[in-house]
Design a protein around this motif. Structure first.
Motif, PDB file in Angstrom:
ATOM      1  N   CYS A   1       0.824  -1.207   0.000  1.00  0.00           N
ATOM      2  CA  CYS A   1       0.000   0.000   0.000  1.00  0.00           C
ATOM      3  C   CYS A   1       0.857   1.256   0.000  1.00  0.00           C
ATOM      4  O   CYS A   1       0.492   2.272  -0.598  1.00  0.00           O
ATOM      5  N   LEU A   2       2.005   1.199   0.672  1.00  0.00           N
ATOM      6  CA  LEU A   2       2.902   2.355   0.704  1.00  0.00           C
ATOM      7  C   LEU A   2       3.537   2.567  -0.664  1.00  0.00           C
ATOM      8  O   LEU A   2       3.650   3.683  -1.145  1.00  0.00           O
ATOM      9  N   ASP A   3       3.935   1.463  -1.264  1.00  0.00           N
ATOM     10  CA  ASP A   3       4.702   1.567  -2.500  1.00  0.00           C
ATOM     11  C   ASP A   3       3.826   1.642  -3.748  1.00  0.00           C
ATOM     12  O   ASP A   3       4.118   2.373  -4.686  1.00  0.00           O
ATOM     13  N   TRP A   4       2.748   0.866  -3.763  1.00  0.00           N
ATOM     14  CA  TRP A   4       1.934   0.738  -4.969  1.00  0.00           C
ATOM     15  C   TRP A   4       0.496   1.245  -4.844  1.00  0.00           C
ATOM     16  O   TRP A   4      -0.036   1.832  -5.771  1.00  0.00           O
ATOM     17  N   GLY A   5      -0.132   0.884  -3.756  1.00  0.00           N
ATOM     18  CA  GLY A   5      -1.580   1.106  -3.683  1.00  0.00           C
ATOM     19  C   GLY A   5      -2.316   0.078  -4.528  1.00  0.00           C
ATOM     20  O   GLY A   5      -3.487   0.248  -4.889  1.00  0.00           O
ATOM     21  N   PHE A   6      -1.616  -0.999  -4.851  1.00  0.00           N
ATOM     22  CA  PHE A   6      -2.180  -2.034  -5.729  1.00  0.00           C
ATOM     23  C   PHE A   6      -1.449  -3.340  -5.460  1.00  0.00           C
ATOM     24  O   PHE A   6      -0.234  -3.353  -5.327  1.00  0.00           O
ATOM     25  N   PHE A   7      -2.192  -4.423  -5.365  1.00  0.00           N
ATOM     26  CA  PHE A   7      -1.527  -5.726  -5.247  1.00  0.00           C
ATOM     27  C   PHE A   7      -2.457  -6.842  -5.698  1.00  0.00           C
ATOM     28  O   PHE A   7      -3.667  -6.637  -5.821  1.00  0.00           O
ATOM     29  N   HIS A   8      -1.881  -7.989  -5.965  1.00  0.00           N
ATOM     30  CA  HIS A   8      -2.680  -9.163  -6.317  1.00  0.00           C
ATOM     31  C   HIS A   8      -2.866 -10.016  -5.076  1.00  0.00           C
ATOM     32  O   HIS A   8      -1.889 -10.332  -4.389  1.00  0.00           O
ATOM     33  N   ALA A   9      -4.091 -10.395  -4.800  1.00  0.00           N
ATOM     34  CA  ALA A   9      -4.381 -11.275  -3.674  1.00  0.00           C
ATOM     35  C   ALA A   9      -4.584 -12.686  -4.218  1.00  0.00           C
ATOM     36  O   ALA A   9      -5.415 -12.902  -5.112  1.00  0.00           O
ATOM     37  N   ILE A  10      -3.809 -13.634  -3.685  1.00  0.00           N
ATOM     38  CA  ILE A  10      -4.046 -15.043  -4.047  1.00  0.00           C
ATOM     39  C   ILE A  10      -4.461 -15.831  -2.801  1.00  0.00           C
ATOM     40  O   ILE A  10      -4.221 -15.376  -1.680  1.00  0.00           O
ATOM     41  N   ASN A  11      -5.079 -16.949  -3.020  1.00  0.00           N
ATOM     42  CA  ASN A  11      -5.646 -17.744  -1.919  1.00  0.00           C
ATOM     43  C   ASN A  11      -6.502 -16.867  -1.002  1.00  0.00           C
ATOM     44  O   ASN A  11      -6.388 -16.899   0.206  1.00  0.00           O
ATOM     45  N   HIS A  12      -7.360 -16.093  -1.655  1.00  0.00           N
ATOM     46  CA  HIS A  12      -8.191 -15.106  -0.948  1.00  0.00           C
ATOM     47  C   HIS A  12      -9.475 -15.694  -0.393  1.00  0.00           C
ATOM     48  O   HIS A  12     -10.233 -15.009   0.275  1.00  0.00           O
ATOM     49  N   GLY A  13      -9.728 -16.956  -0.725  1.00  0.00           N
ATOM     50  CA  GLY A  13     -10.886 -17.616  -0.140  1.00  0.00           C
ATOM     51  C   GLY A  13     -12.147 -17.587  -0.998  1.00  0.00           C
ATOM     52  O   GLY A  13     -13.135 -18.225  -0.651  1.00  0.00           O
ATOM     53  N   ILE A  14     -12.144 -16.854  -2.094  1.00  0.00           N
ATOM     54  CA  ILE A  14     -13.316 -16.896  -2.980  1.00  0.00           C
ATOM     55  C   ILE A  14     -13.042 -17.944  -4.060  1.00  0.00           C
ATOM     56  O   ILE A  14     -12.054 -17.827  -4.798  1.00  0.00           O
ATOM     57  N   PRO A  15     -13.887 -18.968  -4.115  1.00  0.00           N
ATOM     58  CA  PRO A  15     -13.596 -20.050  -5.070  1.00  0.00           C
ATOM     59  C   PRO A  15     -13.541 -19.541  -6.513  1.00  0.00           C
ATOM     60  O   PRO A  15     -14.392 -18.753  -6.935  1.00  0.00           O
ATOM     61  N   LEU A  16     -12.561 -20.016  -7.205  1.00  0.00           N
ATOM     62  CA  LEU A  16     -12.374 -19.637  -8.603  1.00  0.00           C
ATOM     63  C   LEU A  16     -13.605 -19.987  -9.428  1.00  0.00           C
ATOM     64  O   LEU A  16     -14.018 -19.260 -10.330  1.00  0.00           O
ATOM     65  N   GLU A  17     -14.193 -21.101  -9.061  1.00  0.00           N
ATOM     66  CA  GLU A  17     -15.368 -21.598  -9.781  1.00  0.00           C
ATOM     67  C   GLU A  17     -16.503 -20.569  -9.708  1.00  0.00           C
ATOM     68  O   GLU A  17     -17.214 -20.326 -10.677  1.00  0.00           O
TER      69      GLU A  17
END
Ligand SMILES: O=C(O)CCC(=O)C(=O)O
Ligand SMILES: [Fe+2]
Length: 348
Positions: A84-100
């Motif tokens: 958040c300090l450097d980008w204000g943007f990131f990718h979240a993986i294994n976030h708990g929402i099923p891909l399906e």
């Protein structure tokens, strides 16, 4: 080619229906590129959708939020803070929402955009309103909920969890954020970008910052999002299954500019139609936003923003597409005559 003046930006290529749906916008079958989509040279993207940067966009693994692993969570809090300090943007993986589930939403979104225009216009956005079909489909929460049950709640829950991680990284008490949590005020938007024979002469979505606290973005595996970081544009490579998280203007204001709301845009390509779904996590309209006093005091800063309500911000945003936050910025007087005002006693 003719260019449109600055004050009336040309149309973006977002949310127009495909030829299959009998739309009047048949750009991808024409050799001529409809003039209303041509952008003035100085506003064109120049960076193709698939010219991905070598710069690594932070990717953060949220497994620990599912498992309750406390040590893991500490690490994630630190990673999120750094991102958040450097980008204000990131990718979240294994976030708990099923891909399906995300895939199912995407299929339904495609079905929606494939509907004949008359059908889509049945849920048209009302003048002055915030929800409905326009260039894109904004706020079709009810619609999405009906056809893909559970998606809205899941996005809302995830966004709340992410907010708490972000707050922990700011080292302020989570109770400061309780009033920003409002289940009903998040907005879901589907964006559809048809292919275009001359993608670098147009824009899918113009450069903007998101108005809200944080945005959870799901996109198909086709590039399109570009981020403006330290003055240069970076094409973000989509990651299958990942959700892109970005900081919005309201979190920038709350953090007194510690976390930046990153300018971004979406570009189109010449062969594939692209979909994205953005969940805008936002407080309710009457909520007042102003820098968190703890943060201001701890960092020995002055207040960068005067307080504003979400409704005021949205009204200002309507008039000015970019940089709405500047309207609420307190411009400091030089130090020798400074007696800056503390905007609100509420937090003192
Ligand atoms: O379509 C995208 O990937 C970007 C969407 C976006 O930035 C937005 O909806 O605010
Ligand atoms: Fe955005």
């Amino acid at each position: 080619m003719h260019q449109t003046g600055h004050h009336h930006p040309p149309n973006t290529l977002r949310g127009t229906s495909s030829t299959a749906a009998g739309s009047n916008v048949t750009v991808h079958e024409e050799t001529m590129f409809p003039f209303e989509f041509v952008w003035p040279v100085h506003k064109r993207p120049f960076l193709p959708y698939d010219e991905f940067s070598d710069v690594e966009i932070p990717t953060i693994d949220f497994t620990c939020l599912q498992t309750g692993d406390e040590a893991g969570k500490k690490q994630v809090v630190a990673q999120v803070r750094a991102a958040c300090l450097d980008w204000g943007f990131f990718h979240a993986i294994n976030h708990g929402i099923p891909l399906e589930l995300l895939d199912r939403v995407q299929i339904q979104a495609q079905r929606f955009f494939d509907l004949p225009k008359e059908e889509k216009l049945k849920v048209q956005k009302k003048p002055g309103g915030h929800i409905g079909y326009e260039h894109a489909a904004t706020g079709l929460k009810d619609y999405a909920m009906k056809i893909v049950p559970g998606v809205n709640e899941k996005l809302e829950k995830l966004a709340t969890k992410l907010m708490l991680v972000i707050v922990e990284g700011l080292e302020v008490n989570a109770s400061h954020f309780e009033r920003f949590v409002d289940k009903s005020s998040g907005i879901l938007r589907w964006n559809h970008y048809p292919p275009c024979p001359q993608p670098l002469k147009t824009m899918g979505m113009d450069t903007h910052t998101d108005f809200n606290l944080i945005t959870v973005l799901h996109q198909v595996s086709i590039g399109g999002v570009q981020l403006q970081k330290d003055g240069s544009w970076i094409a973000a490579k989509p990651r299958r299954g990942a959700l892109a998280i970005n900081i919005g203007d309201m979190l920038q204001a709350l953090s007194n500019d510690l976390y930046k709301s990153i300018p971004h845009r979406a570009v189109v390509n010449s062969t594939q139609s692209r979909l994205s779904m953005a969940y805008f996590y936002a407080p309710s309209l009457e909520t007042e936003i102003s820098p968190l006093p703890k943060l201001v005091q701890r960092n020995n800063q002055s207040w960068n923003y005067k307080p504003f309500t979400v409704a005021e911000f949205l009204a200002a945003k309507k008039e000015k597409v970019f940089n709405t936050l500047e309207r609420f910025r307190i411009h400091q007087t030089p130090p020798q005559c400074s007696s800056h005002t503390t905007p609100t006693a509420e937090y003192a």
